[in-house]
Design a protein around this motif. Structure first.
Motif, mmCIF file in Angstrom:
data_model
loop_
_atom_site.group_PDB
_atom_site.id
_atom_site.type_symbol
_atom_site.label_atom_id
_atom_site.label_comp_id
_atom_site.label_asym_id
_atom_site.label_seq_id
_atom_site.Cartn_x
_atom_site.Cartn_y
_atom_site.Cartn_z
ATOM 1 N N PHE A 1 0.843 -1.200 0.000
ATOM 2 C CA PHE A 1 0.000 0.000 0.000
ATOM 3 C C PHE A 1 0.877 1.249 0.000
ATOM 4 C CE2 PHE A 1 -2.603 3.364 1.724
ATOM 5 C CZ PHE A 1 -3.861 3.120 1.199
ATOM 6 N N ALA A 2 1.847 1.284 0.879
ATOM 7 C CA ALA A 2 2.727 2.455 0.980
ATOM 8 C C ALA A 2 3.478 2.710 -0.314
ATOM 9 C CB ALA A 2 3.706 2.261 2.135
ATOM 10 N N ASP A 3 3.901 1.650 -0.996
ATOM 11 C CA ASP A 3 4.673 1.794 -2.219
ATOM 12 C C ASP A 3 3.833 2.269 -3.402
ATOM 13 O OD1 ASP A 3 6.938 0.966 -0.904
ATOM 14 O OD2 ASP A 3 6.837 -1.104 -1.637
ATOM 15 N N ARG A 4 2.571 1.859 -3.458
ATOM 16 C CA ARG A 4 1.770 2.082 -4.671
ATOM 17 C C ARG A 4 0.750 3.208 -4.557
ATOM 18 N NH1 ARG A 4 -0.945 -3.188 -6.776
ATOM 19 N NH2 ARG A 4 -1.301 -1.773 -8.534
ATOM 20 N N ILE A 5 0.323 3.541 -3.347
ATOM 21 C CA ILE A 5 -0.812 4.445 -3.217
ATOM 22 C C ILE A 5 -0.514 5.844 -3.726
ATOM 23 C CG2 ILE A 5 -0.272 5.156 -0.848
ATOM 24 C CD1 ILE A 5 -3.776 4.522 -2.408
ATOM 25 N N GLY A 6 0.715 6.317 -3.598
ATOM 26 C CA GLY A 6 1.033 7.674 -4.034
ATOM 27 C C GLY A 6 0.830 7.888 -5.518
ATOM 28 N N ALA A 7 1.035 6.847 -6.327
ATOM 29 C CA ALA A 7 0.847 6.955 -7.770
ATOM 30 C C ALA A 7 -0.611 6.826 -8.175
ATOM 31 C CB ALA A 7 1.673 5.879 -8.476
ATOM 32 N N GLY B 1 -10.472 7.421 -17.408
ATOM 33 C CA GLY B 1 -9.692 8.203 -18.348
ATOM 34 C C GLY B 1 -8.685 9.056 -17.593
ATOM 35 N N GLU B 2 -8.693 10.342 -17.860
ATOM 36 C CA GLU B 2 -7.767 11.243 -17.183
ATOM 37 C C GLU B 2 -8.300 11.723 -15.835
ATOM 38 O OE1 GLU B 2 -6.735 14.440 -19.754
ATOM 39 O OE2 GLU B 2 -5.707 13.161 -21.211
ATOM 40 N N LEU B 3 -9.554 11.417 -15.547
ATOM 41 C CA LEU B 3 -10.148 11.847 -14.280
ATOM 42 C C LEU B 3 -9.693 10.949 -13.142
ATOM 43 C CD1 LEU B 3 -12.302 13.667 -12.801
ATOM 44 C CD2 LEU B 3 -13.907 11.786 -13.210
ATOM 45 N N VAL B 4 -9.242 11.564 -12.056
ATOM 46 C CA VAL B 4 -8.903 10.848 -10.827
ATOM 47 C C VAL B 4 -9.756 11.447 -9.723
ATOM 48 C CG1 VAL B 4 -7.092 10.249 -9.191
ATOM 49 C CG2 VAL B 4 -6.547 10.441 -11.636
ATOM 50 N N LEU B 5 -10.637 10.625 -9.150
ATOM 51 C CA LEU B 5 -11.639 11.137 -8.215
ATOM 52 C C LEU B 5 -11.549 10.401 -6.892
ATOM 53 C CD1 LEU B 5 -14.097 13.059 -7.917
ATOM 54 C CD2 LEU B 5 -15.536 11.181 -8.740
ATOM 55 N N VAL B 6 -11.431 11.159 -5.804
ATOM 56 C CA VAL B 6 -11.373 10.575 -4.469
ATOM 57 C C VAL B 6 -12.681 10.873 -3.724
ATOM 58 C CG1 VAL B 6 -8.858 10.780 -4.354
ATOM 59 C CG2 VAL B 6 -10.292 12.631 -3.480
ATOM 60 N N ASP B 7 -12.870 10.168 -2.622
ATOM 61 C CA ASP B 7 -14.012 10.316 -1.713
ATOM 62 C C ASP B 7 -15.182 9.443 -2.163
ATOM 63 O OD1 ASP B 7 -15.284 12.109 0.613
ATOM 64 O OD2 ASP B 7 -16.771 11.773 -0.944
ATOM 65 N N SER C 1 -3.467 7.666 -5.809
ATOM 66 C CA SER C 1 -4.398 8.521 -5.081
ATOM 67 C C SER C 1 -3.698 9.780 -4.589
ATOM 68 C CB SER C 1 -4.986 7.763 -3.881
ATOM 69 O OG SER C 1 -5.749 8.632 -3.063
ATOM 70 N N PRO C 2 -4.187 10.959 -4.963
ATOM 71 C CA PRO C 2 -3.544 12.199 -4.499
ATOM 72 C C PRO C 2 -3.637 12.398 -2.996
ATOM 73 C CG PRO C 2 -5.604 12.682 -5.622
ATOM 74 C CD PRO C 2 -5.321 11.218 -5.863
ATOM 75 N N THR C 3 -4.620 11.765 -2.365
ATOM 76 C CA THR C 3 -4.762 11.874 -0.915
ATOM 77 C C THR C 3 -4.082 10.727 -0.179
ATOM 78 O OG1 THR C 3 -6.844 10.626 -0.899
ATOM 79 C CG2 THR C 3 -6.995 13.029 -1.184
ATOM 80 N N ARG C 4 -3.564 9.757 -0.943
ATOM 81 C CA ARG C 4 -2.976 8.537 -0.390
ATOM 82 C C ARG C 4 -3.992 7.732 0.413
ATOM 83 N NH1 ARG C 4 2.382 8.173 -1.108
ATOM 84 N NH2 ARG C 4 2.535 6.531 0.487
ATOM 85 N N ARG C 5 -5.242 7.853 0.028
ATOM 86 C CA ARG C 5 -6.309 7.099 0.667
ATOM 87 C C ARG C 5 -7.128 6.386 -0.395
ATOM 88 N NH1 ARG C 5 -8.735 11.364 5.195
ATOM 89 N NH2 ARG C 5 -6.818 11.548 6.440
#
Length: 220
Positions: free
Chosen positions: A44-50, A63-69, A52-56
């Motif tokens: 999780f620590a190694d991959r999440i940064g690439a 596509g190009e959209l990255v959506l959190v929450d 999720s911008p929130t690391r959650r």
């Protein structure tokens, strides 16, 4: 990532926030790639940064959209693939369903902390304090009010399954796992959720997971 949307989730056993958009998408037949990252692990620590911008988790890639929450993802799914079917048709019912979903999204801190999500858990006499019980009571009040309004329209909170049910699905898992006493309305609603093929798929996958997060393994 492939051309299909991809939903990044945590463990199915523990990640209540991941369950919500996953369940909505699966129940409505939205095709997506699942990217599972076990929580509290080096992977999780190694991959999440690439991813999720929130690391959650969860996080949706379309596509190009990255959506959190979770709730934001559910709203996007509703507009993108469901043609609005994730909420009730009537404006008043839709408003009340949104209010209940928002209350779940932002509240119930004692319930969350004292009854953490654990899909494999079975009742063992564990007890919670008065603050958590107040949250339990409020959840049942919400369920009862919505079911009373929609009791002739189907088995879910607003009749047909939708976003508000996806938001409360992890609570139903908590109630079952910790042996929380519920009234007849709550029990019937929990049975309806448990009978959803998508919910059963999630729980069966959770039962096969081997990871253990000690902080979520509370005992009586």
């Amino acid at each position: 990532m492939s051309a299909r949307p991809a939903l990044v989730i945590g463990n199915k056993n523990y990640s209540s926030w991941s369950l919500r958009p996953w369940l909505l998408m699966r129940a409505f037949g939205v095709e997506f790639d699942e990217v599972r990252l076990p929580l509290d692990t080096p992977e999780f620590a190694d991959r999440i940064g690439a991813l999720s911008p929130t690391r959650r988790v969860p996080v949706l890639h379309d596509g190009e959209l990255v959506l959190v929450d979770s709730l934001a993802i559910c709203e996007y799914v509703n507009e993108r693939w469901l043609d609005g079917r994730g909420w009730p048709d009537a404006m008043g019912a839709r408003a009340l369903a949104r209010a209940a979903a928002a209350e779940m999204h932002s509240g119930f801190a004692a319930l969350r902390s004292q009854l953490p999500m654990n899909s494999r858990r079975r009742p063992d006499g564990y007890r919670w304090d008065a603050k958590a019980q107040a949250d339990v009571d409020r959840v049942q009040q919400l369920w009862g009010e919505l079911r009373m309004r929609h009791r002739d329209e189907g088995d879910f909170l607003c009749g047909r399954f939708g976003i508000v049910d996806a938001m409360f699905a992890p609570v139903a898992i908590r109630f079952a796992g910790y042996g929380v006493p519920v009234d007849d309305v709550g029990a019937a609603y929990m049975r309806a959720l448990d009978a959803l093929p998508a919910m059963r798929e999630w729980r069966e996958a959770a039962a096969r997971e081997s990871e253990v997060i000690e902080g979520s393994e509370l005992r009586g």
